[in-house]
Scaffold this motif. Structure first.
Motif, PDB file in Angstrom:
ATOM      1  N   ARG A 193      -3.243 -18.946  -4.921  1.00  0.00           N
ATOM      2  CA  ARG A 193      -4.215 -19.519  -5.858  1.00  0.00           C
ATOM      3  C   ARG A 193      -5.428 -20.109  -5.146  1.00  0.00           C
ATOM      4  O   ARG A 193      -6.426 -20.427  -5.793  1.00  0.00           O
ATOM      5  CB  ARG A 193      -3.538 -20.595  -6.714  1.00  0.00           C
ATOM      6  CG  ARG A 193      -2.463 -20.044  -7.633  1.00  0.00           C
ATOM      7  CD  ARG A 193      -1.912 -21.106  -8.564  1.00  0.00           C
ATOM      8  NE  ARG A 193      -0.909 -20.562  -9.469  1.00  0.00           N
ATOM      9  CZ  ARG A 193      -0.276 -21.263 -10.404  1.00  0.00           C
ATOM     10  NH1 ARG A 193      -0.568 -22.559 -10.556  1.00  0.00           N
ATOM     11  NH2 ARG A 193       0.626 -20.695 -11.182  1.00  0.00           N
ATOM     12  N   THR A 194      -5.339 -20.285  -3.825  1.00  0.00           N
ATOM     13  CA  THR A 194      -6.479 -20.807  -3.067  1.00  0.00           C
ATOM     14  C   THR A 194      -7.403 -19.670  -2.663  1.00  0.00           C
ATOM     15  O   THR A 194      -8.625 -19.748  -2.847  1.00  0.00           O
ATOM     16  CB  THR A 194      -5.992 -21.566  -1.825  1.00  0.00           C
ATOM     17  OG1 THR A 194      -5.140 -22.640  -2.230  1.00  0.00           O
ATOM     18  CG2 THR A 194      -7.156 -22.125  -1.035  1.00  0.00           C
ATOM     19  N   ASN A 195      -6.826 -18.629  -2.089  1.00  0.00           N
ATOM     20  CA  ASN A 195      -7.566 -17.406  -1.780  1.00  0.00           C
ATOM     21  C   ASN A 195      -7.059 -16.338  -2.745  1.00  0.00           C
ATOM     22  O   ASN A 195      -6.114 -15.621  -2.432  1.00  0.00           O
ATOM     23  CB  ASN A 195      -7.326 -16.978  -0.332  1.00  0.00           C
ATOM     24  CG  ASN A 195      -7.950 -15.638   0.002  1.00  0.00           C
ATOM     25  OD1 ASN A 195      -9.166 -15.513   0.086  1.00  0.00           O
ATOM     26  ND2 ASN A 195      -7.122 -14.612   0.178  1.00  0.00           N
ATOM     27  N   PRO A 196      -7.657 -16.251  -3.940  1.00  0.00           N
ATOM     28  CA  PRO A 196      -7.087 -15.377  -4.964  1.00  0.00           C
ATOM     29  C   PRO A 196      -7.003 -13.918  -4.498  1.00  0.00           C
ATOM     30  O   PRO A 196      -8.001 -13.340  -4.058  1.00  0.00           O
ATOM     31  CB  PRO A 196      -8.060 -15.518  -6.131  1.00  0.00           C
ATOM     32  CG  PRO A 196      -8.797 -16.796  -5.883  1.00  0.00           C
ATOM     33  CD  PRO A 196      -8.880 -16.924  -4.401  1.00  0.00           C
ATOM     34  N   TYR A 197      -5.788 -13.346  -4.606  1.00  0.00           N
ATOM     35  CA  TYR A 197      -5.576 -11.972  -4.153  1.00  0.00           C
ATOM     36  C   TYR A 197      -6.528 -11.013  -4.865  1.00  0.00           C
ATOM     37  O   TYR A 197      -7.047 -10.079  -4.258  1.00  0.00           O
ATOM     38  CB  TYR A 197      -4.122 -11.564  -4.405  1.00  0.00           C
ATOM     39  CG  TYR A 197      -3.733 -10.258  -3.738  1.00  0.00           C
ATOM     40  CD1 TYR A 197      -3.242 -10.254  -2.430  1.00  0.00           C
ATOM     41  CD2 TYR A 197      -3.860  -9.049  -4.400  1.00  0.00           C
ATOM     42  CE1 TYR A 197      -2.899  -9.068  -1.803  1.00  0.00           C
ATOM     43  CE2 TYR A 197      -3.528  -7.857  -3.785  1.00  0.00           C
ATOM     44  CZ  TYR A 197      -3.036  -7.871  -2.480  1.00  0.00           C
ATOM     45  OH  TYR A 197      -2.703  -6.682  -1.861  1.00  0.00           O
ATOM     46  N   ASN A 198      -6.776 -11.285  -6.144  1.00  0.00           N
ATOM     47  CA  ASN A 198      -7.640 -10.403  -6.932  1.00  0.00           C
ATOM     48  C   ASN A 198      -9.092 -10.880  -6.971  1.00  0.00           C
ATOM     49  O   ASN A 198      -9.887 -10.404  -7.785  1.00  0.00           O
ATOM     50  CB  ASN A 198      -7.087 -10.272  -8.351  1.00  0.00           C
ATOM     51  CG  ASN A 198      -5.764  -9.532  -8.370  1.00  0.00           C
ATOM     52  OD1 ASN A 198      -5.592  -8.533  -7.668  1.00  0.00           O
ATOM     53  ND2 ASN A 198      -4.815 -10.010  -9.156  1.00  0.00           N
ATOM     54  N   GLY A 199      -9.426 -11.811  -6.107  1.00  0.00           N
ATOM     55  CA  GLY A 199     -10.797 -12.289  -6.021  1.00  0.00           C
ATOM     56  C   GLY A 199     -11.079 -13.442  -6.968  1.00  0.00           C
ATOM     57  O   GLY A 199     -10.305 -13.733  -7.878  1.00  0.00           O
ATOM     58  N   GLY A 200     -12.202 -14.130  -6.723  1.00  0.00           N
ATOM     59  CA  GLY A 200     -12.582 -15.256  -7.560  1.00  0.00           C
ATOM     60  C   GLY A 200     -12.945 -16.467  -6.729  1.00  0.00           C
ATOM     61  O   GLY A 200     -13.090 -16.380  -5.504  1.00  0.00           O
ATOM     62  N   PRO A 201     -13.092 -17.630  -7.374  1.00  0.00           N
ATOM     63  CA  PRO A 201     -13.520 -18.835  -6.658  1.00  0.00           C
ATOM     64  C   PRO A 201     -12.432 -19.386  -5.751  1.00  0.00           C
ATOM     65  O   PRO A 201     -11.240 -19.325  -6.077  1.00  0.00           O
ATOM     66  CB  PRO A 201     -13.850 -19.819  -7.779  1.00  0.00           C
ATOM     67  CG  PRO A 201     -13.046 -19.350  -8.946  1.00  0.00           C
ATOM     68  CD  PRO A 201     -12.966 -17.866  -8.821  1.00  0.00           C
ATOM     69  N   VAL A 202     -12.856 -19.928  -4.606  1.00  0.00           N
ATOM     70  CA  VAL A 202     -11.952 -20.613  -3.676  1.00  0.00           C
ATOM     71  C   VAL A 202     -12.216 -22.103  -3.803  1.00  0.00           C
ATOM     72  O   VAL A 202     -13.304 -22.580  -3.469  1.00  0.00           O
ATOM     73  CB  VAL A 202     -12.181 -20.138  -2.226  1.00  0.00           C
ATOM     74  CG1 VAL A 202     -11.367 -20.990  -1.255  1.00  0.00           C
ATOM     75  CG2 VAL A 202     -11.823 -18.663  -2.082  1.00  0.00           C
TER      76      VAL A 202
END
Length: 293
Positions: A193-202
């Protein structure tokens, strides 16, 4: 437990203990008005133009904190003519390629390339490291730093490994990529959830917004595209040595003669952490050593 297993475990523990109790050398170099520090264990006496591996900590960490996490790799490296170094980020963070990072390293635009160039020169002078055999592995923010080295200094780094890190999204990228392919290994968890596997905000602790990252698939596609690969990778399952940790690992490998090797270790069920089924730093060392064959 059989005698062989006991003996192997004892020898491994003894080897790790030797690393953990080796004399730690800490030093620094002056880079554009800032003393930048790094740490390493007392090297073996028999080094002969050794390889050099940098191990980078995550955001908010430090080099000494990575020494225990990479202890098994460090011990193995000592038998393989390899020197392992643990640099410190600037005020515990790296100036990697995330434009929106509020870390002082990014705000002050700290010259990381000069830092790593300076460290390579330092270890060339003192331990005669082979400048053609320099590698980098990093976790989280350190993984972003590893990407930056591959993006901006591909002629200096033989290969990199990024752990629980995706490339910044194109709108959050403030590096100018050299566009040269290098061997890359990525180790990411699908439930991170910190480095989303599917991309997005960190989002780090304290609602520290580092901007958006690409998905792992897009990150992998960037490196395979640079390397000129087409088609599907070779897929295999990594032995599930810890069936109780809720994680399994799939390995995807692109490897052809004349092209840099690109690998993804997809940790199914993995979060922003290390899997138990393998030692990620040992895996990085094996990956690096393959690039010398």
């Amino acid at each position: 437990m059989g005698l062989t297993t006991k003996l192997t475990g004892f020898l491994l523990l003894a080897g790790m203990t030797n690393v953990l109790h080796a004399q730690v050398i800490s030093d620094s170099i002056l880079v554009e008005g800032h003393y930048r520090s790094f740490h390493f264990n007392t090297p073996p006496q028999n080094l002969q133009r050794p390889s050099l591996v940098f191990v980078m900590h995550g955001s908010g960490g430090n080099g000494k904190g990575m020494m225990q996490a990479a202890a098994r790799m460090d011990q193995q490296a000592r038998t393989e003519n390899t020197l392992v170094v643990y640099p410190d980020g600037y005020k515990r963070y790296w100036n990697e390629c995330r434009k929106l990072s509020p870390a002082q390293a990014n705000v002050e635009n700290i010259n990381e390339q000069a830092f790593f160039d300076g460290m390579i020169a330092y270890f060339q002078k003192r331990y005669q490291v082979n400048p053609k055999q320099v590698f980098a592995v990093g976790t989280s923010g350190g993984g972003h730093m590893a990407y930056k080295l591959a993006l901006t200094m591909p002629d200096r780094f033989r290969a990199i490994t990024a752990i629980i890190a995706n490339l910044p999204d194109t709108t959050n990228l403030d590096c100018t990529p050299a566009g040269k392919p290098v061997p890359v290994m990525i180790i990411n968890g699908t439930e991170d959830r910190t480095n989303p596997y599917n991309g997005g905000p960190v989002i780090l602790g304290g609602n520290m917004n580092m901007g958006e990252v690409r998905s792992t698939d897009r990150t992998l596609a960037y490196w395979t595209g640079l390397a000129g690969y087409q088609g599907q990778p070779h897929k295999e399952s990594v032995p599930d040595t810890d069936p109780n940790d809720g994680k399994t690992i799939e390995r995807y490998t692109y490897k052809q003669k004349g092209k840099p090797e690109i690998v993804l270790l997809k940790v199914i069920g993995g979060k922003h952490d290390y899997p138990n089924d393998l030692d990620v730093h040992l895996e990085a060392l094996r990956f690096f050593k393959r690039q010398l064959q």
